[in-house]
Scaffold this active site. Structure first.
Site, PDB file in Angstrom:
ATOM      1  N   LYS A  20       0.909  -1.432   0.020  1.00 35.27           N
ATOM      2  CA  LYS A  20      -0.108   0.142  -0.063  1.00 35.27           C
ATOM      3  C   LYS A  20       0.822   1.364  -0.047  1.00 35.27           C
ATOM      4  CE  LYS A  20      -4.038  -2.202   2.401  1.00 35.27           C
ATOM      5  NZ  LYS A  20      -4.831  -2.360   3.543  1.00 35.27           N
ATOM      6  N   TYR A  60     -12.070  -3.050  -3.757  1.00 38.99           N
ATOM      7  CA  TYR A  60     -12.712  -2.993  -2.521  1.00 38.99           C
ATOM      8  C   TYR A  60     -14.362  -3.087  -2.458  1.00 38.99           C
ATOM      9  CZ  TYR A  60      -8.212  -2.503   0.013  1.00 38.99           C
ATOM     10  OH  TYR A  60      -7.041  -2.827   0.748  1.00 38.99           O
ATOM     11  N   THR A 102      -5.546  -7.886  10.352  1.00 41.51           N
ATOM     12  CA  THR A 102      -5.867  -6.581   9.691  1.00 41.51           C
ATOM     13  C   THR A 102      -5.465  -5.305  10.503  1.00 41.51           C
ATOM     14  OG1 THR A 102      -7.961  -7.581   8.843  1.00 41.51           O
ATOM     15  CG2 THR A 102      -7.812  -5.128   8.943  1.00 41.51           C
ATOM     16  N   ARG A 113       2.579  -6.762   9.404  1.00 40.23           N
ATOM     17  CA  ARG A 113       1.923  -5.866   9.870  1.00 40.23           C
ATOM     18  C   ARG A 113       2.158  -5.876  11.542  1.00 40.23           C
ATOM     19  NH1 ARG A 113      -3.735  -7.375   7.217  1.00 40.23           N
ATOM     20  NH2 ARG A 113      -3.683  -6.031   5.339  1.00 40.23           N
ATOM     21  N   ASN A 123      -2.057  -0.276   7.062  1.00 36.75           N
ATOM     22  CA  ASN A 123      -1.364  -1.474   7.634  1.00 36.75           C
ATOM     23  C   ASN A 123      -0.686  -1.990   6.705  1.00 36.75           C
ATOM     24  OD1 ASN A 123      -3.501  -2.394   5.747  1.00 36.75           O
ATOM     25  ND2 ASN A 123      -4.597  -3.221   7.312  1.00 36.75           N
ATOM     26  N   HIS A 126      -1.874  -5.520   1.207  1.00 39.94           N
ATOM     27  CA  HIS A 126      -3.011  -6.097   1.032  1.00 39.94           C
ATOM     28  C   HIS A 126      -2.706  -7.522   0.392  1.00 39.94           C
ATOM     29  CE1 HIS A 126      -6.774  -7.326  -0.486  1.00 39.94           C
ATOM     30  NE2 HIS A 126      -6.056  -7.730  -1.519  1.00 39.94           N
ATOM     31  N   GLU A 137      -8.891 -10.793  -7.873  1.00 38.22           N
ATOM     32  CA  GLU A 137      -7.902  -9.549  -7.712  1.00 38.22           C
ATOM     33  C   GLU A 137      -6.812  -9.424  -8.761  1.00 38.22           C
ATOM     34  OE1 GLU A 137      -7.082  -9.652  -3.881  1.00 38.22           O
ATOM     35  OE2 GLU A 137      -9.081  -9.252  -2.877  1.00 38.22           O
TER      36      GLU A 137
HETATM   37  N1  UDP Z   1      -9.776  -0.938   7.276  1.00 34.33           N
HETATM   38  C1  UDP Z   1      -9.768   0.245   7.995  1.00 34.33           C
HETATM   39  N2  UDP Z   1     -10.539   0.347   9.003  1.00 34.33           N
HETATM   40  C2  UDP Z   1     -11.197  -0.862   9.611  1.00 34.33           C
HETATM   41  C3  UDP Z   1     -11.088  -2.075   8.867  1.00 34.33           C
HETATM   42  C4  UDP Z   1     -10.266  -2.068   7.776  1.00 34.33           C
HETATM   43  O1  UDP Z   1      -9.506   1.320   7.443  1.00 34.33           O
HETATM   44  O2  UDP Z   1     -11.944  -0.999  10.620  1.00 34.33           O
HETATM   45  C5  UDP Z   1      -8.920  -0.976   6.027  1.00 34.33           C
HETATM   46  C6  UDP Z   1      -7.658  -1.636   6.267  1.00 34.33           C
HETATM   47  O3  UDP Z   1      -6.556  -1.097   5.546  1.00 34.33           O
HETATM   48  C7  UDP Z   1      -7.696  -3.235   5.527  1.00 34.33           C
HETATM   49  C8  UDP Z   1      -8.694  -2.618   4.660  1.00 34.33           C
HETATM   50  O4  UDP Z   1      -9.630  -1.777   5.048  1.00 34.33           O
HETATM   51  O5  UDP Z   1      -6.636  -3.557   5.140  1.00 34.33           O
HETATM   52  C9  UDP Z   1      -9.650  -3.731   4.026  1.00 34.33           C
HETATM   53  O6  UDP Z   1     -10.320  -4.408   5.253  1.00 34.33           O
HETATM   54  P1  UDP Z   1     -10.169  -6.204   5.353  1.00 34.33           P
HETATM   55  O7  UDP Z   1     -11.403  -6.284   6.448  1.00 34.33           O
HETATM   56  O8  UDP Z   1     -10.703  -6.728   4.108  1.00 34.33           O
HETATM   57  O9  UDP Z   1      -8.934  -6.533   5.944  1.00 34.33           O
HETATM   58  P2  UDP Z   1      -7.734  -7.245   5.397  1.00 34.33           P
HETATM   59  O10 UDP Z   1      -8.370  -8.386   4.397  1.00 34.33           O
HETATM   60  O11 UDP Z   1      -6.976  -6.284   4.440  1.00 34.33           O
HETATM   61  O12 UDP Z   1      -6.900  -7.698   6.247  1.00 34.33           O
END
Ligand code: UDP
Length: 160
Positions: A20, A60, A102, A113, A123, A126, A137
């Site tokens: 990212k 997303y 996450t 992370r 974080n 992805h 994707e």
């Molecule tokens: N995210 C955020 N706030 C939250 C949860 C997620 O900003 O409360 C962002 C974070 O960058 C995360 C992305 O949204 O990586 C996608 O969320 P997802 O639940 O798919 O998590 P991931 O699969 O990336 O761990």
């Protein structure tokens, strides 16, 4: 020689990873690639791109009703991302283990992370959460010709 596997399963399983904008600007690109190389996975596609809002919204799409969706799309477009496809046995699940949770606060040291992040939004990286997401994707981010199938000749070249 190029090898084109007939099915993307087993040792040919693929996942989509994207460093990212924060991971890129914090100069973590080499560190992250190094971890996947040393793990033993096979890099089959990589490019640095400034992603469009349209692409990020599609990427997303499943989160479109979440309160952080707009902010997330803006953040992901705030600088270049490094998009990659990695291949190998159980790469989807193992890559998620290597990324951590996450929320960096829930991520163990030793994960990307857990080692480098603090904020749940920023974080660093992805990674696809399932084989189905990986397929979707990869198709969204890469043209078929950008995925390079290659044979590992390292041992042969060392010994010949
Ligand atoms: N995210 C955020 N706030 C939250 C949860 C997620 O900003 O409360 C962002 C974070 O960058 C995360 C992305 O949204 O990586 C996608 O969320 P997802 O639940 O798919 O998590 P991931 O699969 O990336 O761990």
């Amino acid at each position: 020689a190029h090898i084109f596997p007939s099915a993307w399963t087993g040792i040919n399983e693929r996942t989509f990873l994207a460093i990212k904008p924060d991971g890129h600007q914090r100069r973590l690109v080499g560190e992250i690639i190094r971890r996947f190389e040393r793990k033993g996975y096979h890099l089959v596609a990589m490019k640095m791109i400034q992603a469009s809002e349209e692409l990020l919204k599609k990427h997303y799409i499943e989160l479109r009703d979440r309160p952080f969706y707009e902010r997330l799309v803006k953040y992901m477009g705030s600088g270049p991302v490094v998009a990659m496809v990695w291949q190998g046995l159980d790469v989807v699940k193992t890559a998620r283990m290597m990324l951590g949770e996450t929320n960096p606060a829930d991520s163990l040291p030793g994960t990307i992370r857990g080692d480098f992040g603090v904020d749940i939004s920023r974080n660093i990286i992805h990674g696809s959460d399932s084989r189905e997401s990986a397929q979707r994707e990869i198709t969204l981010w890469f043209q078929p010709h950008e995925i390079v199938c290659w044979q590992d000749n390292a041992e042969k070249w060392i010994n010949e």
